[in-house]
Scaffold this motif. Structure first.
Motif, mmCIF file in Angstrom:
data_model
loop_
_atom_site.group_PDB
_atom_site.id
_atom_site.type_symbol
_atom_site.label_atom_id
_atom_site.label_comp_id
_atom_site.label_asym_id
_atom_site.label_seq_id
_atom_site.Cartn_x
_atom_site.Cartn_y
_atom_site.Cartn_z
ATOM 1 N N VAL A 16 0.858 -1.178 0.000
ATOM 2 C CA VAL A 16 0.000 0.000 0.000
ATOM 3 C C VAL A 16 0.900 1.236 0.000
ATOM 4 O O VAL A 16 1.785 1.370 0.847
ATOM 5 C CB VAL A 16 -0.927 0.005 1.234
ATOM 6 N N THR A 17 0.692 2.120 -0.985
ATOM 7 C CA THR A 17 1.524 3.322 -1.117
ATOM 8 C C THR A 17 0.639 4.560 -1.240
ATOM 9 O O THR A 17 -0.443 4.489 -1.824
ATOM 10 C CB THR A 17 2.450 3.239 -2.346
ATOM 11 N N PRO A 18 1.095 5.706 -0.721
ATOM 12 C CA PRO A 18 0.304 6.928 -0.846
ATOM 13 C C PRO A 18 0.317 7.426 -2.296
ATOM 14 O O PRO A 18 1.317 7.282 -2.994
ATOM 15 C CB PRO A 18 1.018 7.919 0.080
ATOM 16 N N CYS A 19 -0.807 7.990 -2.737
ATOM 17 C CA CYS A 19 -0.843 8.536 -4.097
ATOM 18 C C CYS A 19 -1.513 9.909 -4.161
ATOM 19 O O CYS A 19 -1.502 10.546 -5.206
ATOM 20 C CB CYS A 19 -1.497 7.556 -5.065
ATOM 21 N N ASP A 25 -0.869 17.979 3.894
ATOM 22 C CA ASP A 25 0.114 16.944 3.583
ATOM 23 C C ASP A 25 -0.149 15.616 4.285
ATOM 24 O O ASP A 25 0.764 14.847 4.534
ATOM 25 C CB ASP A 25 1.553 17.408 3.866
ATOM 26 N N HIS A 26 -1.409 15.350 4.596
ATOM 27 C CA HIS A 26 -1.786 14.043 5.108
ATOM 28 C C HIS A 26 -2.211 13.180 3.923
ATOM 29 O O HIS A 26 -2.840 13.663 2.985
ATOM 30 C CB HIS A 26 -2.955 14.149 6.095
ATOM 31 N N VAL A 27 -1.886 11.903 3.983
ATOM 32 C CA VAL A 27 -2.267 10.990 2.905
ATOM 33 C C VAL A 27 -3.792 10.926 2.834
ATOM 34 O O VAL A 27 -4.457 10.692 3.841
ATOM 35 C CB VAL A 27 -1.680 9.582 3.133
ATOM 36 N N SER A 28 -4.355 11.154 1.636
ATOM 37 C CA SER A 28 -5.808 11.124 1.477
ATOM 38 C C SER A 28 -6.267 10.001 0.544
ATOM 39 O O SER A 28 -7.451 9.677 0.502
ATOM 40 C CB SER A 28 -6.312 12.459 0.931
ATOM 41 N N GLU A 29 -5.331 9.416 -0.195
ATOM 42 C CA GLU A 29 -5.670 8.330 -1.107
ATOM 43 C C GLU A 29 -4.455 7.420 -1.238
ATOM 44 O O GLU A 29 -3.322 7.881 -1.213
ATOM 45 C CB GLU A 29 -6.023 8.916 -2.478
ATOM 46 N N ILE A 41 -5.021 2.102 -8.230
ATOM 47 C CA ILE A 41 -5.649 3.031 -7.297
ATOM 48 C C ILE A 41 -6.657 2.242 -6.469
ATOM 49 O O ILE A 41 -7.466 1.488 -7.022
ATOM 50 C CB ILE A 41 -6.376 4.170 -8.045
ATOM 51 N N ILE A 42 -6.608 2.388 -5.161
ATOM 52 C CA ILE A 42 -7.578 1.711 -4.292
ATOM 53 C C ILE A 42 -8.792 2.628 -4.177
ATOM 54 O O ILE A 42 -8.714 3.702 -3.578
ATOM 55 C CB ILE A 42 -6.980 1.390 -2.909
ATOM 56 N N GLU A 43 -9.902 2.212 -4.787
ATOM 57 C CA GLU A 43 -11.098 3.054 -4.828
ATOM 58 C C GLU A 43 -11.683 3.297 -3.447
ATOM 59 O O GLU A 43 -12.197 4.376 -3.178
ATOM 60 C CB GLU A 43 -12.155 2.427 -5.749
ATOM 61 N N ASN A 44 -11.610 2.321 -2.572
ATOM 62 C CA ASN A 44 -12.093 2.491 -1.200
ATOM 63 C C ASN A 44 -10.899 2.730 -0.265
ATOM 64 O O ASN A 44 -10.691 2.032 0.713
ATOM 65 C CB ASN A 44 -12.956 1.303 -0.766
ATOM 66 N N SER A 45 -10.132 3.763 -0.588
ATOM 67 C CA SER A 45 -8.871 4.092 0.089
ATOM 68 C C SER A 45 -8.983 4.319 1.588
ATOM 69 O O SER A 45 -8.060 3.995 2.325
ATOM 70 C CB SER A 45 -8.259 5.372 -0.514
ATOM 71 N N GLN A 46 -10.088 4.911 2.040
ATOM 72 C CA GLN A 46 -10.203 5.303 3.445
ATOM 73 C C GLN A 46 -9.888 4.162 4.404
ATOM 74 O O GLN A 46 -9.274 4.379 5.437
ATOM 75 C CB GLN A 46 -11.605 5.856 3.736
ATOM 76 N N ARG A 47 -10.277 2.960 4.059
ATOM 77 C CA ARG A 47 -10.029 1.790 4.925
ATOM 78 C C ARG A 47 -8.562 1.431 5.016
ATOM 79 O O ARG A 47 -8.154 0.712 5.923
ATOM 80 C CB ARG A 47 -10.783 0.577 4.379
ATOM 81 N N LEU A 49 -5.758 3.708 4.706
ATOM 82 C CA LEU A 49 -4.824 4.796 4.976
ATOM 83 C C LEU A 49 -3.814 4.444 6.069
ATOM 84 O O LEU A 49 -2.680 4.897 6.034
ATOM 85 C CB LEU A 49 -5.583 6.075 5.356
ATOM 86 N N ASP A 50 -4.205 3.615 7.020
ATOM 87 C CA ASP A 50 -3.300 3.232 8.108
ATOM 88 C C ASP A 50 -2.345 2.108 7.712
ATOM 89 O O ASP A 50 -1.518 1.688 8.519
ATOM 90 C CB ASP A 50 -4.096 2.790 9.338
ATOM 91 N N LEU A 51 -2.465 1.616 6.487
ATOM 92 C CA LEU A 51 -1.630 0.491 6.043
ATOM 93 C C LEU A 51 -0.537 0.914 5.065
ATOM 94 O O LEU A 51 0.045 0.064 4.391
ATOM 95 C CB LEU A 51 -2.505 -0.586 5.399
ATOM 96 N N VAL A 52 -0.238 2.209 4.998
ATOM 97 C CA VAL A 52 0.804 2.687 4.080
ATOM 98 C C VAL A 52 2.117 1.973 4.374
ATOM 99 O O VAL A 52 2.518 1.833 5.533
ATOM 100 C CB VAL A 52 0.962 4.223 4.178
ATOM 101 N N GLN A 53 2.758 1.504 3.313
ATOM 102 C CA GLN A 53 4.021 0.767 3.338
ATOM 103 C C GLN A 53 3.892 -0.645 3.912
ATOM 104 O O GLN A 53 4.888 -1.278 4.226
ATOM 105 C CB GLN A 53 5.115 1.548 4.077
#
Length: 87
Positions: A16-19, A25-29, A41-47, A49-53
């Motif tokens: 999972v990577t920020p896009c 400057d908070h990750v939104s997608e 692109i993860i269409e349901n990104s909100q779920r 966001l805490d899994l970046v990297q």
């Protein structure tokens, strides 16, 4: 004649990577950098966001087409350890 957008259920493994970021400057997608060398692109990104990297195995509806960026709407996922990515 318009080219139809293809959609199919697939299982993808990746990180999972920020896009996209908001004005603070908070990750939104987020997207999934998959082991097939593609980015989805993860269409349901909100779920996610805490899994970046973090590495995950995701099952979901993947859409792609000539003029459409690859995207996945994740229906279920599991966390992986880093070693699982190189198998």
């Amino acid at each position: 004649m318009k080219k139809k957008v293809g959609a199919s259920m697939q299982t993808l493994v990746g990180i999972v990577t920020p896009c996209a970021w908001d004005e603070r400057d908070h990750v939104s997608e987020v997207s999934l950098s998959a082991t097939d060398d593609e980015e989805y692109i993860i269409e349901n990104s909100q779920r996610f966001l805490d899994l970046v990297q973090k590495p995950i195995r995701a099952v979901g509806l993947v859409r792609s087409g000539k003029k459409v960026q690859r995207a996945i709407n994740i229906k279920k996922f599991e966390m992986l350890d880093s070693a699982s990515l190189v198998e």
